[in-house]
Design a protein around this motif. Sequence first.
Motif, PDB file in Angstrom:
ATOM      1  N   THR A   1      52.315   5.107  17.987  1.00 35.73           N
ATOM      2  CA  THR A   1      51.435   5.198  16.829  1.00 35.73           C
ATOM      3  C   THR A   1      50.008   4.944  17.312  1.00 35.73           C
ATOM      4  O   THR A   1      49.761   4.767  18.498  1.00 35.73           O
ATOM      5  CB  THR A   1      51.837   4.204  15.732  1.00 35.73           C
TER       6      THR A   1
ATOM      7  N   TRP B   1      63.131  -1.866  21.645  1.00 34.82           N
ATOM      8  CA  TRP B   1      61.946  -1.031  21.443  1.00 34.82           C
ATOM      9  C   TRP B   1      60.747  -1.622  22.186  1.00 34.82           C
ATOM     10  O   TRP B   1      60.696  -2.802  22.495  1.00 34.82           O
ATOM     11  CB  TRP B   1      61.614  -0.923  19.945  1.00 34.82           C
ATOM     12  N   ARG B   2      59.798  -0.746  22.424  1.00 36.98           N
ATOM     13  CA  ARG B   2      58.475  -1.180  22.874  1.00 36.98           C
ATOM     14  C   ARG B   2      57.440  -0.293  22.198  1.00 36.98           C
ATOM     15  O   ARG B   2      57.681   0.887  21.922  1.00 36.98           O
ATOM     16  CB  ARG B   2      58.330  -1.113  24.392  1.00 36.98           C
ATOM     17  N   GLY B   3      56.280  -0.859  21.918  1.00 36.28           N
ATOM     18  CA  GLY B   3      55.209  -0.090  21.307  1.00 36.28           C
ATOM     19  C   GLY B   3      54.346   0.596  22.350  1.00 36.28           C
ATOM     20  O   GLY B   3      54.222   0.134  23.482  1.00 36.28           O
ATOM     21  N   HIS B   4      53.746   1.705  21.923  1.00 36.37           N
ATOM     22  CA  HIS B   4      52.883   2.470  22.823  1.00 36.37           C
ATOM     23  C   HIS B   4      51.765   3.083  21.986  1.00 36.37           C
ATOM     24  O   HIS B   4      52.016   3.822  21.042  1.00 36.37           O
ATOM     25  CB  HIS B   4      53.702   3.569  23.512  1.00 36.37           C
TER      26      HIS B   4
ATOM     27  N   LEU C   1      49.495  -0.450  15.764  1.00 36.40           N
ATOM     28  CA  LEU C   1      50.589  -1.037  16.538  1.00 36.40           C
ATOM     29  C   LEU C   1      50.974  -2.457  16.109  1.00 36.40           C
ATOM     30  O   LEU C   1      52.172  -2.752  16.024  1.00 36.40           O
ATOM     31  CB  LEU C   1      50.234  -1.045  18.025  1.00 36.40           C
TER      32      LEU C   1
ATOM     33  N   GLU D   1      60.916   4.080  22.386  1.00 34.76           N
ATOM     34  CA  GLU D   1      59.491   3.810  22.508  1.00 34.76           C
ATOM     35  C   GLU D   1      58.851   4.247  21.192  1.00 34.76           C
ATOM     36  O   GLU D   1      59.087   5.364  20.722  1.00 34.76           O
ATOM     37  CB  GLU D   1      58.884   4.574  23.668  1.00 34.76           C
ATOM     38  N   VAL D   2      58.078   3.364  20.603  1.00 38.14           N
ATOM     39  CA  VAL D   2      57.459   3.632  19.300  1.00 38.14           C
ATOM     40  C   VAL D   2      55.995   3.962  19.516  1.00 38.14           C
ATOM     41  O   VAL D   2      55.222   3.136  20.019  1.00 38.14           O
ATOM     42  CB  VAL D   2      57.600   2.416  18.363  1.00 38.14           C
TER      43      VAL D   2
ATOM     44  N   LYS E   1      54.919  -6.764  20.899  1.00 34.00           N
ATOM     45  CA  LYS E   1      54.647  -5.443  21.465  1.00 34.00           C
ATOM     46  C   LYS E   1      55.934  -4.749  21.888  1.00 34.00           C
ATOM     47  O   LYS E   1      55.912  -3.627  22.403  1.00 34.00           O
ATOM     48  CB  LYS E   1      53.691  -5.569  22.654  1.00 34.00           C
ATOM     49  N   GLY E   2      57.046  -5.409  21.670  1.00 35.17           N
ATOM     50  CA  GLY E   2      58.339  -4.873  22.021  1.00 35.17           C
ATOM     51  C   GLY E   2      59.324  -6.003  22.215  1.00 35.17           C
ATOM     52  O   GLY E   2      58.958  -7.183  22.138  1.00 35.17           O
TER      53      GLY E   2
ATOM     54  N   ALA F   1      53.057  -2.286  12.923  1.00 37.15           N
ATOM     55  CA  ALA F   1      54.299  -1.574  13.235  1.00 37.15           C
ATOM     56  C   ALA F   1      55.229  -2.468  14.053  1.00 37.15           C
ATOM     57  O   ALA F   1      56.452  -2.484  13.840  1.00 37.15           O
ATOM     58  CB  ALA F   1      53.993  -0.281  13.992  1.00 37.15           C
ATOM     59  N   GLY F   2      54.654  -3.247  14.988  1.00 37.40           N
ATOM     60  CA  GLY F   2      55.465  -4.145  15.790  1.00 37.40           C
ATOM     61  C   GLY F   2      56.159  -5.201  14.948  1.00 37.40           C
ATOM     62  O   GLY F   2      57.343  -5.506  15.167  1.00 37.40           O
TER      63      GLY F   2
END
Length: 204
Positions: free
Chosen positions: A138, A161-164, A143, A135-136, A28-29, A146-147
């Motif tokens: 989508t 990075w971290r996903g959101h 996610l 911060e990514v 997740k990041g 993408a992660g």
Amino acid sequence: MIRWITAGALAVMIFLVWAVLARVFAPKGNTAATHFDAIIVLGYPADSDGNPTPEQLARVSEGVHEYERGIAPRLILTGGAAHNNIVEAESMARVARAQGVPQSAIVLEPRALSTIDNACYSARIMKQNGWRSAEVITSKYHLPRAGMIFNDLPRELAIDWRGHGAPELGPDPESAPGWAVTSSEVTKTVRYLLYARWADSCSP
């Protein structure tokens, strides 16, 4: 013959279970940071007239929301004309400007035709500008894959990075049912794990 069919069915089942587990445990990041150099919004098609679809609007609106919260001083909008003749990044930029983001805070990446391209080309832009963290944003169902992709960027392009996940704004009349979207993502994850992570890998 039956033996070959059974073996094939077993292989398919193994690949699908592998993909499901990979999605469950997808990164997740790679940072605990709460502020970043950029917000990367992954593309989604506009309609054939260039109007934002609900899912594209949801992603951009969440990017604008995070920008307004001060999470990062700029948006990188990434997406080419992957599904029709509308460049996703340009359509997304119109939405962001309409929501009050100044042009000076918008960076376009208009060539990406896949999630691997989104990550690769956005990371190149970041490296060229000396930006190191993002911060990514989508859709939530997107996610996990993408992660995996952002986590697999080559060392020369690696970023913090971290996903959101962007909340859904409403049903897309052209989208598939939820179960079909999930099935499609699992299938794309299988392709990524078995083939695309090498065949379509990002080069610095």
